[in-house]
Design a protein around this motif. Sequence first.
Motif, mmCIF file in Angstrom:
data_model
loop_
_atom_site.group_PDB
_atom_site.id
_atom_site.type_symbol
_atom_site.label_atom_id
_atom_site.label_comp_id
_atom_site.label_asym_id
_atom_site.label_seq_id
_atom_site.Cartn_x
_atom_site.Cartn_y
_atom_site.Cartn_z
ATOM 1 N N GLU A 24 41.824 50.686 50.247
ATOM 2 C CA GLU A 24 42.676 51.815 50.608
ATOM 3 C C GLU A 24 43.804 51.379 51.538
ATOM 4 N N ALA A 25 43.500 50.468 52.463
ATOM 5 C CA ALA A 25 44.546 49.977 53.361
ATOM 6 C C ALA A 25 45.616 49.213 52.589
ATOM 7 N N ALA A 26 45.203 48.429 51.595
ATOM 8 C CA ALA A 26 46.178 47.697 50.789
ATOM 9 C C ALA A 26 47.047 48.650 49.979
ATOM 10 N N GLU A 27 46.438 49.706 49.444
ATOM 11 C CA GLU A 27 47.221 50.680 48.682
ATOM 12 C C GLU A 27 48.183 51.455 49.579
ATOM 13 N N LEU A 28 47.754 51.778 50.798
ATOM 14 C CA LEU A 28 48.648 52.475 51.726
ATOM 15 C C LEU A 28 49.826 51.605 52.131
ATOM 16 N N ASP A 29 49.640 50.301 52.149
ATOM 17 C CA ASP A 29 50.746 49.393 52.467
ATOM 18 C C ASP A 29 51.697 49.208 51.297
ATOM 19 N N GLY A 30 51.387 49.830 50.157
ATOM 20 C CA GLY A 30 52.272 49.739 49.000
ATOM 21 C C GLY A 30 52.061 48.522 48.135
ATOM 22 N N ALA A 31 50.912 47.884 48.221
ATOM 23 C CA ALA A 31 50.649 46.693 47.414
ATOM 24 C C ALA A 31 50.384 47.089 45.967
ATOM 25 N N SER A 32 50.925 46.300 45.042
ATOM 26 C CA SER A 32 50.684 46.532 43.622
ATOM 27 C C SER A 32 49.295 46.047 43.244
ATOM 28 N N GLN A 33 48.882 46.368 42.012
ATOM 29 C CA GLN A 33 47.560 45.947 41.561
ATOM 30 C C GLN A 33 47.445 44.422 41.543
ATOM 31 N N TRP A 34 48.497 43.745 41.096
ATOM 32 C CA TRP A 34 48.456 42.287 41.085
ATOM 33 C C TRP A 34 48.391 41.728 42.496
ATOM 34 N N ARG A 35 49.122 42.338 43.455
ATOM 35 C CA ARG A 35 49.089 41.858 44.842
ATOM 36 C C ARG A 35 47.727 42.133 45.484
ATOM 37 N N VAL A 36 47.135 43.277 45.157
ATOM 38 C CA VAL A 36 45.794 43.566 45.684
ATOM 39 C C VAL A 36 44.795 42.542 45.180
ATOM 40 N N TRP A 37 44.892 42.193 43.901
ATOM 41 C CA TRP A 37 43.960 41.206 43.354
ATOM 42 C C TRP A 37 44.186 39.824 43.964
ATOM 43 N N ARG A 38 45.455 39.422 44.081
ATOM 44 C CA ARG A 38 45.742 38.070 44.549
ATOM 45 C C ARG A 38 45.485 37.898 46.044
ATOM 46 N N SER A 39 45.806 38.913 46.838
ATOM 47 C CA SER A 39 45.726 38.763 48.294
ATOM 48 C C SER A 39 44.464 39.341 48.903
ATOM 49 N N VAL A 40 43.775 40.239 48.199
ATOM 50 C CA VAL A 40 42.604 40.895 48.791
ATOM 51 C C VAL A 40 41.338 40.559 48.013
ATOM 52 N N LEU A 41 41.323 40.917 46.723
ATOM 53 C CA LEU A 41 40.086 40.786 45.958
ATOM 54 C C LEU A 41 39.730 39.333 45.667
ATOM 55 N N ALA A 42 40.706 38.556 45.184
ATOM 56 C CA ALA A 42 40.403 37.165 44.814
ATOM 57 C C ALA A 42 39.854 36.343 45.979
ATOM 58 N N PRO A 43 40.449 36.414 47.192
ATOM 59 C CA PRO A 43 39.836 35.665 48.306
ATOM 60 C C PRO A 43 38.435 36.141 48.664
ATOM 61 N N MET A 44 38.178 37.447 48.599
ATOM 62 C CA MET A 44 36.856 37.952 48.947
ATOM 63 C C MET A 44 35.822 37.659 47.862
ATOM 64 N N LEU A 45 36.279 37.532 46.623
ATOM 65 C CA LEU A 45 35.369 37.268 45.505
ATOM 66 C C LEU A 45 35.330 35.795 45.122
ATOM 67 N N ARG A 46 35.818 34.918 45.980
ATOM 68 C CA ARG A 46 35.901 33.509 45.611
ATOM 69 C C ARG A 46 34.536 32.892 45.301
ATOM 70 N N PRO A 47 33.479 33.168 46.066
ATOM 71 C CA PRO A 47 32.169 32.596 45.672
ATOM 72 C C PRO A 47 31.717 33.042 44.285
#
Length: 333
Positions: A228-251
Amino acid sequence: MTAPTRVGAADRSRVPAAGGLSRLRGGSRKFNTAPRPYRRPRGRNQKAPWLYLAPALVVLGGLLVYPVYQLGLISFFEYTQAQISGGEPTTFQGFGNYSELFSDPQFWQVLLATVVFAAACVVSTLAVGCALAVLLTRVRAVPRLALMLAALGAWATPAITGSTVWLFLFDPDFGPVNRLLGLGDHSWTYGRFSAFFLVLLEVVWCSFPFVMVTVYAGIRSVPAEVLEAAELDGASQWRVWRSVLAPMLRPILVVVTIQSVIWDFKVFTQIYVMTNGGGIAGQNLVLNVYAYQKAFASSQYGLGSAIGVVMLLILLAVTLVYLRLLRRQGEEL
């Protein structure tokens, strides 16, 4: 003049010694409040985990270690149909099978084709699986259930059945794909690259559900406040995946990547069925099919075993290097 009061044993214990008073008054005393390091209890507790793992280790030893040992052993001998039938004795060749294999130009062509084909399959599988996993978090319950059931149906389909279905779909005479695309009687399995592309589609189709389900489970464990914080900052779906989800899901991505590399590097059924044993003049051979041809079609079981050992070493090297790079980046696996 008042008489001095006597200090009892209980009260004496509360009064600090002279040295203690001086140290307290001076403030030079430092008390060590650091926690003591945890020490594992010795004895039976260390053996308990191994006792629980013993049944699984015995099964893995019988199903994995012993066949690998036999594979490596046969690769050092001249082992053909003559030795199997007892007509000739088995002779030790040392690294003769490996030298013959590495001096064969076809082996290096097949190895290069296998690496490129496996890399394309891994990248495509991860891209499709991760994209559909994100899509599952964006749709409602009924479309999500339908997509999950369709994906699990593709995953549960046997490889030989899926390969036969895909051959029918792209059949030059009766397949619906050529009719929809207006390609006439175009044969997808005649050309080298078109045949590899057709097999790649089938491999991705039967492999992406594992990536999708695994990554979707990981996304559901990510706190909703972060997204929700990423969406409020105006991040696109690709930016959310690259900067938020991918690092957290790296294992999790490490696990699915290694699994995909292992599965796609040793593809056999799809290539063998869809290209009729490796394509015209062996143009679509991969290492697994190449080993099958050497071992069973040519009855050179020692040479086929050497190819299997080389594949095993390559997969182990790729896995260890990948894990080592992640460890250097500080990832906990």
